[in-house]
Motif scaffolding. Sequence first.
Motif, PDB file in Angstrom:
ATOM      1  N   SER A  78      24.304  22.007  31.958  1.00 25.82           N
ATOM      2  CA  SER A  78      23.017  22.748  31.609  1.00 25.82           C
ATOM      3  C   SER A  78      23.532  24.327  31.886  1.00 25.82           C
ATOM      4  O   SER A  78      22.774  25.211  31.315  1.00 25.82           O
ATOM      5  N   GLU A  79      24.081  24.619  32.879  1.00 26.25           N
ATOM      6  CA  GLU A  79      24.605  26.093  33.018  1.00 26.25           C
ATOM      7  C   GLU A  79      25.092  26.610  31.800  1.00 26.25           C
ATOM      8  O   GLU A  79      25.159  27.649  31.576  1.00 26.25           O
ATOM      9  N   VAL A  80      26.297  25.818  31.130  1.00 27.00           N
ATOM     10  CA  VAL A  80      26.754  26.277  29.695  1.00 27.00           C
ATOM     11  C   VAL A  80      25.916  26.386  28.981  1.00 27.00           C
ATOM     12  O   VAL A  80      25.781  27.248  27.927  1.00 27.00           O
ATOM     13  N   GLU A  81      24.806  25.654  28.604  1.00 27.68           N
ATOM     14  CA  GLU A  81      23.803  25.492  27.680  1.00 27.68           C
ATOM     15  C   GLU A  81      23.027  26.667  27.635  1.00 27.68           C
ATOM     16  O   GLU A  81      22.694  27.344  26.810  1.00 27.68           O
ATOM     17  N   GLN A  82      22.567  27.180  28.888  1.00 28.43           N
ATOM     18  CA  GLN A  82      21.851  28.482  29.211  1.00 28.43           C
ATOM     19  C   GLN A  82      22.406  29.632  28.857  1.00 28.43           C
ATOM     20  O   GLN A  82      21.716  30.644  28.368  1.00 28.43           O
ATOM     21  N   ARG A  83      23.778  29.662  28.919  1.00 29.11           N
ATOM     22  CA  ARG A  83      24.591  30.764  28.773  1.00 29.11           C
ATOM     23  C   ARG A  83      25.469  30.835  27.437  1.00 29.11           C
ATOM     24  O   ARG A  83      26.404  31.161  27.377  1.00 29.11           O
ATOM     25  N   LEU A  84      25.085  29.801  26.519  1.00 31.24           N
ATOM     26  CA  LEU A  84      25.837  29.391  25.183  1.00 31.24           C
ATOM     27  C   LEU A  84      26.218  30.606  24.588  1.00 31.24           C
ATOM     28  O   LEU A  84      27.659  30.883  24.256  1.00 31.24           O
ATOM     29  N   ASP A  85      25.599  31.605  24.412  1.00 34.56           N
ATOM     30  CA  ASP A  85      25.783  32.778  23.687  1.00 34.56           C
ATOM     31  C   ASP A  85      26.968  33.672  24.211  1.00 34.56           C
ATOM     32  O   ASP A  85      27.611  34.532  23.484  1.00 34.56           O
ATOM     33  N   SER A  86      27.143  33.379  25.471  1.00 37.32           N
ATOM     34  CA  SER A  86      28.378  34.041  26.063  1.00 37.32           C
ATOM     35  C   SER A  86      29.643  33.542  25.996  1.00 37.32           C
ATOM     36  O   SER A  86      30.719  34.089  26.378  1.00 37.32           O
ATOM     37  N   TYR A  87      29.573  32.235  25.364  1.00 37.02           N
ATOM     38  CA  TYR A  87      30.884  31.496  25.384  1.00 37.02           C
ATOM     39  C   TYR A  87      31.529  31.696  23.583  1.00 37.02           C
ATOM     40  O   TYR A  87      30.806  31.703  22.813  1.00 37.02           O
ATOM     41  N   ASP A  88      32.760  32.168  23.671  1.00 35.90           N
ATOM     42  CA  ASP A  88      33.354  32.500  22.346  1.00 35.90           C
ATOM     43  C   ASP A  88      33.992  31.221  21.679  1.00 35.90           C
ATOM     44  O   ASP A  88      34.141  30.903  20.622  1.00 35.90           O
ATOM     45  N   ILE A  89      34.294  30.139  22.553  1.00 31.39           N
ATOM     46  CA  ILE A  89      35.189  29.060  21.917  1.00 31.39           C
ATOM     47  C   ILE A  89      34.652  28.029  22.910  1.00 31.39           C
ATOM     48  O   ILE A  89      34.639  27.991  24.091  1.00 31.39           O
ATOM     49  N   ILE A  90      34.056  26.732  22.022  1.00 28.00           N
ATOM     50  CA  ILE A  90      33.846  25.433  22.723  1.00 28.00           C
ATOM     51  C   ILE A  90      34.745  24.411  22.039  1.00 28.00           C
ATOM     52  O   ILE A  90      34.836  24.352  20.917  1.00 28.00           O
ATOM     53  N   VAL A  91      35.328  23.825  23.262  1.00 26.03           N
ATOM     54  CA  VAL A  91      36.064  22.681  22.832  1.00 26.03           C
ATOM     55  C   VAL A  91      35.614  21.237  23.161  1.00 26.03           C
ATOM     56  O   VAL A  91      35.295  20.990  24.318  1.00 26.03           O
ATOM     57  N   VAL A  92      35.688  20.260  21.991  1.00 30.81           N
ATOM     58  CA  VAL A  92      35.170  19.010  22.207  1.00 30.81           C
ATOM     59  C   VAL A  92      36.120  17.898  22.128  1.00 30.81           C
ATOM     60  O   VAL A  92      36.661  18.027  20.993  1.00 30.81           O
ATOM     61  N   PRO A  93      36.352  17.234  23.256  1.00 33.54           N
ATOM     62  CA  PRO A  93      37.476  16.400  23.152  1.00 33.54           C
ATOM     63  C   PRO A  93      36.829  15.070  22.567  1.00 33.54           C
ATOM     64  O   PRO A  93      35.458  14.862  22.463  1.00 33.54           O
ATOM     65  N   GLY A  94      37.812  14.155  22.259  1.00 31.47           N
ATOM     66  CA  GLY A  94      37.349  12.664  21.790  1.00 31.47           C
ATOM     67  C   GLY A  94      37.647  11.596  22.767  1.00 31.47           C
ATOM     68  O   GLY A  94      37.914  12.063  23.944  1.00 31.47           O
ATOM     69  N   ALA A  95      37.380  10.278  22.209  1.00 26.22           N
ATOM     70  CA  ALA A  95      37.697   9.352  23.232  1.00 26.22           C
ATOM     71  C   ALA A  95      37.984   8.004  22.380  1.00 26.22           C
ATOM     72  O   ALA A  95      37.982   8.135  21.055  1.00 26.22           O
ATOM     73  N   HIS A  96      38.084   6.951  23.040  1.00 26.68           N
ATOM     74  CA  HIS A  96      38.182   5.658  22.093  1.00 26.68           C
ATOM     75  C   HIS A  96      36.826   5.653  21.224  1.00 26.68           C
ATOM     76  O   HIS A  96      35.779   5.966  21.694  1.00 26.68           O
ATOM     77  N   PRO A  97      37.169   5.073  20.263  1.00 27.85           N
ATOM     78  CA  PRO A  97      35.695   4.917  19.377  1.00 27.85           C
ATOM     79  C   PRO A  97      34.626   4.177  19.960  1.00 27.85           C
ATOM     80  O   PRO A  97      33.510   4.617  19.718  1.00 27.85           O
ATOM     81  N   ASP A  98      34.918   3.181  20.558  1.00 31.51           N
ATOM     82  CA  ASP A  98      33.613   2.579  21.128  1.00 31.51           C
ATOM     83  C   ASP A  98      32.985   3.507  22.353  1.00 31.51           C
ATOM     84  O   ASP A  98      31.845   3.500  22.495  1.00 31.51           O
ATOM     85  N   VAL A  99      33.787   4.028  23.041  1.00 32.55           N
ATOM     86  CA  VAL A  99      33.121   5.239  24.012  1.00 32.55           C
ATOM     87  C   VAL A  99      32.398   6.276  23.417  1.00 32.55           C
ATOM     88  O   VAL A  99      31.420   6.587  23.660  1.00 32.55           O
ATOM     89  N   LEU A 100      33.084   6.678  22.165  1.00 31.72           N
ATOM     90  CA  LEU A 100      32.405   7.696  21.673  1.00 31.72           C
ATOM     91  C   LEU A 100      31.089   7.292  21.042  1.00 31.72           C
ATOM     92  O   LEU A 100      30.016   7.983  21.103  1.00 31.72           O
ATOM     93  N   ALA A 101      31.120   5.945  20.476  1.00 31.31           N
ATOM     94  CA  ALA A 101      29.770   5.501  19.780  1.00 31.31           C
ATOM     95  C   ALA A 101      28.583   5.511  20.879  1.00 31.31           C
ATOM     96  O   ALA A 101      27.509   5.910  20.821  1.00 31.31           O
ATOM     97  N   GLU A 102      29.157   5.136  21.906  1.00 35.89           N
ATOM     98  CA  GLU A 102      28.089   4.852  23.070  1.00 35.89           C
ATOM     99  C   GLU A 102      27.652   6.275  23.725  1.00 35.89           C
ATOM    100  O   GLU A 102      26.543   6.327  24.059  1.00 35.89           O
TER     101      GLU A 102
END
Length: 229
Positions: free
Chosen positions: A66-90
């Motif tokens: 929520s803190e990042v969400e509220q200040r999202l415009d102050s972030y220049d790079i967002i990194v989204v990692p992955g996971a096992h396909p079953d974990v990701l689907a859930e």
Amino acid sequence: MTPALNVGVLIYASADIMDFSGPVEVYSTRPPPGTPQVFNVTTFAHTNPVGAEDGVLVYVPGASFSEVEQRLDSYDIIVVPGAHPDVLAEFIASEDGQKTLALVQKFAKLPPRKETGHRILQSVCSGSIILGAAGVLAGRTATTHHICYDMLKEYADKAAGGDSGINIVKKRWVDGGETEAGVRIVNAGGVSSGIDASLWVTELICGEKHYKYVEEILEFERRGEGQAW
């Protein structure tokens, strides 16, 4: 002097460790002596603490989602990692996952900060499926872990309500171009590819000399975009 770019690295339950730790290592490497820091790195998560890779390691993130969400415009790079396909689907089907999709959609529409001139949405491994599910990969060239090509296509098409036009390629990493707002989309292939992609982003922002310095400090030889697993 250009201010440091703010990097937000998402962590969620059972996310792959190297998917997020690889980019964190690259972006948090100290620059040459007498050179100002280029990146400020913050990890963030929906829960605190958060257990990655089935709780093998437990992390205390630097900020809440929520803190990042509220200040999202102050972030220049967002990194989204992955996971096992079953974990990701859930995860994608969960309330936290849906909030993550909304954050990705919002970030992709934010123009670069005038102070830095860059805005980058970066996925690692199957993390591109989160981007696909958010609808930001429609009509773009993208990659993911080699066992997840079909899953990426499925989620991108579902988000588009039909054929998304996504072009999935077998590459180490992909520069998918910019959104209408000027946000560059970068996908890394499987796991360790996140280090290669992060080094490429470092070169894009800082130039060859700085990237080569970081590469030497890490004792890691970056592989090219086309050198897929």
